[in-house]
Enzyme design. Structure first.
Site, PDB file in Angstrom:
ATOM      1  N   GLU A   9      95.087 -44.059 -64.063  1.00 46.18           N
ATOM      2  CA  GLU A   9      95.106 -45.500 -64.341  1.00 46.18           C
ATOM      3  C   GLU A   9      94.844 -45.810 -65.813  1.00 46.18           C
ATOM      4  O   GLU A   9      95.047 -46.940 -66.257  1.00 46.18           O
ATOM      5  CB  GLU A   9      94.092 -46.229 -63.441  1.00 46.18           C
ATOM      6  CG  GLU A   9      92.648 -46.161 -63.881  1.00 46.18           C
ATOM      7  CD  GLU A   9      91.931 -44.863 -63.533  1.00 46.18           C
ATOM      8  OE1 GLU A   9      90.703 -44.807 -63.710  1.00 46.18           O
ATOM      9  OE2 GLU A   9      92.597 -43.899 -63.100  1.00 46.18           O
ATOM     10  N   HIS A  57      92.192 -39.574 -65.460  1.00 49.34           N
ATOM     11  CA  HIS A  57      92.360 -40.940 -64.968  1.00 49.34           C
ATOM     12  C   HIS A  57      93.827 -41.361 -65.097  1.00 49.34           C
ATOM     13  O   HIS A  57      94.252 -41.758 -66.177  1.00 49.34           O
ATOM     14  CB  HIS A  57      91.496 -41.912 -65.781  1.00 49.34           C
ATOM     15  CG  HIS A  57      90.034 -41.810 -65.502  1.00 49.34           C
ATOM     16  ND1 HIS A  57      89.425 -42.509 -64.490  1.00 49.34           N
ATOM     17  CD2 HIS A  57      89.059 -41.094 -66.113  1.00 49.34           C
ATOM     18  CE1 HIS A  57      88.132 -42.231 -64.486  1.00 49.34           C
ATOM     19  NE2 HIS A  57      87.886 -41.378 -65.453  1.00 49.34           N
ATOM     20  N   CYS A  86      88.898 -38.447 -60.788  1.00 49.59           N
ATOM     21  CA  CYS A  86      87.735 -38.126 -61.618  1.00 49.59           C
ATOM     22  C   CYS A  86      86.590 -37.630 -60.731  1.00 49.59           C
ATOM     23  O   CYS A  86      86.744 -36.638 -60.036  1.00 49.59           O
ATOM     24  CB  CYS A  86      87.335 -39.310 -62.494  1.00 49.59           C
ATOM     25  SG  CYS A  86      86.233 -38.815 -63.873  1.00 49.59           S
TER      26      CYS A  86
END
Length: 213
Positions: free
Chosen positions: A196, A194, A82
């Protein structure tokens, strides 16, 4: 043996979810701002949320810009996520404020400009246009990933590389506005989205990176 990954704690980033995501794919994760520990690790993950200027201030505060440069000089892998990707570029412009980045790649991080009524920030799941031969996206090149951002790199400026070493640049579009979604450039990789927060596809992408360390 598990790969040792340092998640750089410089005051900006979704630290805990990043730590859990890396642990999920078998990495031995340490969250720290310690320069030597981060330099010695098999892999370094640089997160980032919020404003470009604030992230650069935090990064410089722990000598993270020097750390990234030193690791890359030695061919040691770094992954930015990001705003952690955005600060790898030459500069960011937010609200008229121009801030110098790490300048690992030339380019400008600027506000997205969708054509229609799409709101900014660009928030949610989106597909990506992956170049052939990508190692980071192996097995997940047709998947969707989760984005949350108002700024991006809308033009790739690094042109004068030999074909054999040219970075692999992944793109995506939002409201007709095309921007960089990921870059693979030797030991330096980065994603605008992202991983994650991207479910199984994101986990597989992180697993690809960890395996490459």
């Amino acid at each position: 043996m598990s790969k040792k990954v340092v998640l750089l704690d410089y005051g900006s980033g979704n630290i805990r979810s990043g730590e859990r995501a890396l642990q999920r794919v078998g990495a031995d994760v340490t969250v720290t701002a310690d320069f030597q520990q981060a330099l010695d690790a098999d892999g370094l993950l640089v997160p980032g949320v919020g404003a470009f200027e604030a992230c650069m201030t935090g990064l410089r505060g722990v000598r993270g810009d020097v750390l990234v440069d030193r690791r890359l000089t030695g061919g040691r892998p770094v992954l930015g996520i990001c705003v952690g990707m955005q600060i790898l570029f030459g500069k960011g412009i937010e609200h008229g404020v121009e801030t110098e980045g790490c300048d690992q790649w030339p380019g400008v991080v600027e506000r997205l400009q969708p054509n229609g009524d799409e709101p900014v920030p660009h928030m949610g799941w989106n597909t990506v246009d992956v170049p052939s031969g990508s190692k980071l996206f192996e097995g997940v090149d047709k998947e969707r990933f989760y984005f949350v951002h108002s700024y991006g790199v809308r033009e790739w400026e690094l042109k004068d590389t030999r074909a054999s070493v040219a970075p692999a640049v992944t793109w995506t579009s939002y409201g007709g506005d095309r921007f960089v979604a990921a870059v693979e450039n030797g030991p330096l990789s980065a994603t605008q989205f992202h991983p994650e927060k991207s479910g199984d596809a994101g986990a597989d992408l992180l697993a690809n990176w960890v395996r490459s360390l």
